[in-house]
Design an enzyme around this catalytic site. Structure first.
Site, short mmCIF file in Angstrom:
data_model
loop_
_atom_site.label_atom_id
_atom_site.label_comp_id
_atom_site.label_asym_id
_atom_site.label_seq_id
_atom_site.Cartn_x
_atom_site.Cartn_y
_atom_site.Cartn_z
N ASP A 33 -41.95 28.33 13.44
CA ASP A 33 -41.03 27.37 14.03
C ASP A 33 -39.63 27.97 13.97
O ASP A 33 -39.20 28.43 12.90
CB ASP A 33 -41.04 26.06 13.23
CG ASP A 33 -42.42 25.46 13.15
OD1 ASP A 33 -42.87 24.87 14.15
OD2 ASP A 33 -43.06 25.59 12.09
N GLU A 76 -43.00 28.88 18.04
CA GLU A 76 -42.60 27.54 18.50
C GLU A 76 -41.09 27.40 18.48
O GLU A 76 -40.45 27.59 17.44
CB GLU A 76 -43.23 26.44 17.64
CG GLU A 76 -42.79 25.07 18.17
CD GLU A 76 -43.33 23.88 17.40
OE1 GLU A 76 -44.26 24.04 16.59
OE2 GLU A 76 -42.80 22.78 17.62
N HIS A 128 -51.19 28.58 10.80
CA HIS A 128 -50.12 27.64 11.11
C HIS A 128 -48.98 27.74 10.10
O HIS A 128 -49.18 27.50 8.91
CB HIS A 128 -50.72 26.23 11.08
CG HIS A 128 -49.77 25.14 11.38
ND1 HIS A 128 -49.53 24.10 10.53
CD2 HIS A 128 -48.99 24.91 12.48
CE1 HIS A 128 -48.67 23.27 11.06
NE2 HIS A 128 -48.32 23.74 12.26
N GLU A 157 -48.41 31.42 13.44
CA GLU A 157 -47.53 30.50 14.17
C GLU A 157 -46.28 30.27 13.34
O GLU A 157 -46.34 30.33 12.10
CB GLU A 157 -48.28 29.18 14.40
CG GLU A 157 -47.58 28.19 15.32
CD GLU A 157 -46.83 27.08 14.62
OE1 GLU A 157 -46.32 26.20 15.32
OE2 GLU A 157 -46.71 27.10 13.36
N HIS A 162 -39.47 24.72 9.69
CA HIS A 162 -40.08 23.65 10.48
C HIS A 162 -39.19 22.42 10.65
O HIS A 162 -38.98 21.93 11.76
CB HIS A 162 -41.41 23.22 9.86
CG HIS A 162 -42.06 22.10 10.59
ND1 HIS A 162 -41.82 20.77 10.30
CD2 HIS A 162 -42.93 22.09 11.63
CE1 HIS A 162 -42.51 20.00 11.11
NE2 HIS A 162 -43.20 20.78 11.93
#
Ligand code: G3P
Ligand code: CA
Length: 300
Positions: free
Chosen positions: A78, A159, A49, A76, A91
């Site tokens: 952002d 994301e 993450h 993962e 993020h």
């Protein structure tokens, strides 16, 4: 089955198999073929993450290198957009928490990502807040990030963060992915998932590039799942909202590619919770500490 295999193995080694007459009575050369025990079912996907963000500053190249060093392929991130239209990996909607923007640009409260140019952001220190050994780590552009993921032979859950702040970010993200060679068949089928908390953004990605695997971040009511299944291949809920029944309800529905929806849950950072969600039947675990999850559930 396992007891029988064990008994046969023991028999061949001259051990307790004498208690299993139908096996031990057979001459060695006529012992029937013993099928190997089935391989253990693979554990869930483990997704680092924001990179291995328990050990290196989130969403930096160092964080995905750390995931690679620990042996993890899925990461993962952002994605957001600068004032001058560059996609960057960060993020928060502001730079304050994970960079030194407050010190470097004291007059620019509240330090929104969207209020800074890519050049300004490229000068920020995105590592010192995490630890001095990461001083000088940068906020990567999406292009830089994709090149490092590619170099590391990693796979990406991308994301799209706060898409309401960045009109057209879905199309722009797909363009960067295409430029970096990530929309060919091999990547689309095996190495890429695009997710968002925004159903509209997920739907837009599916509409623009139907082959891409998509995920909705959240826990829709089970009655709403068929609607999400028109454009999302994954339902990715917080672990705190999960149950065996919910996971089964998701698995019972086919997604836009005609395959059952899957569940990747977040953000699981301890062994007990990893075992719990594994027991629910999730397909993947998103975690800051991928090694801890692997130790608990032997995922991949
Ligand atoms: O991938 C799931 C997770 O990233 C969603 O929450 O806030 O960490 O982006 P957040
Ligand atoms: Ca995220």
């Amino acid at each position: 089955m396992y007891a029988r295999v064990a008994a046969i193995t023991a028999a061949l080694m001259g051990g307790t198999a004498l208690t299993v007459p139908h096996v031990s009575a057979a001459p060695a050369e006529t012992v029937p073929h013993v099928p190997a025990a089935p391989a253990a079912a693979p554990g869930p996907m483990i997704i680092s993450h924001r990179g291995a963000s328990g050990y290196a500053p989130e969403n930096t190249l160092a964080s995905i290198d750390k995931a690679a060093d620990l042996g993890f392929s899925w990461v993962e991130n952002d994605v957001q957009r600068t004032k001058d239209g560059e996609l960057v990996v960060i993020h928060d909607a502001t730079l304050a928490r994970t960079t030194d923007a407050e010190q470097r640009y004291p007059g620019r409260v509240p330090w929104r990502v969207a209020d800074f140019t890519a050049a300004e952001i490229s000068r920020l220190d995105a590592g010192s807040w995490f630890g001095s050994r990461y001083a000088g780590a940068r906020v990567p552009t999406l292009e830089q990030y994709m090149r490092r993921v590619t170099r590391n032979h990693q796979k990406l859950v991308l994301e799209i963060k706060n898409p309401e702040l960045y009109p057209g970010i879905e199309k722009q993200t797909l363009k960067v992915l295409s430029n970096e060679g990530w929309l060919d068949r091999a990547h689309v089928e095996h190495k890429l998932i695009v997710q968002s908390f925004s159903a509209d953004a997920v739907r837009t990605v599916h509409t623009l590039r139907p082959g891409v695997t998509t995920a909705f971040l959240g826990t829709p009511k089970t009655s709403e799942l068929p609607a999400y299944a028109r454009f999302a291949d994954r339902i990715n809920p917080s672990y705190a909202t999960l149950s065996t029944r919910y996971v089964a309800a998701v698995h019972a529905i086919d997604g836009p590619h005609g395959r059952p929806l899957k569940v990747l849950t977040w953000t699981v950072n301890d062994a007990a919770t990893a075992r719990r969600v594994h027991g629910y039947g999730v397909d993947g675990v998103i975690t800051n500490k991928p090694d801890v999850v692997r130790g608990a559930v032997r995922g991949h």
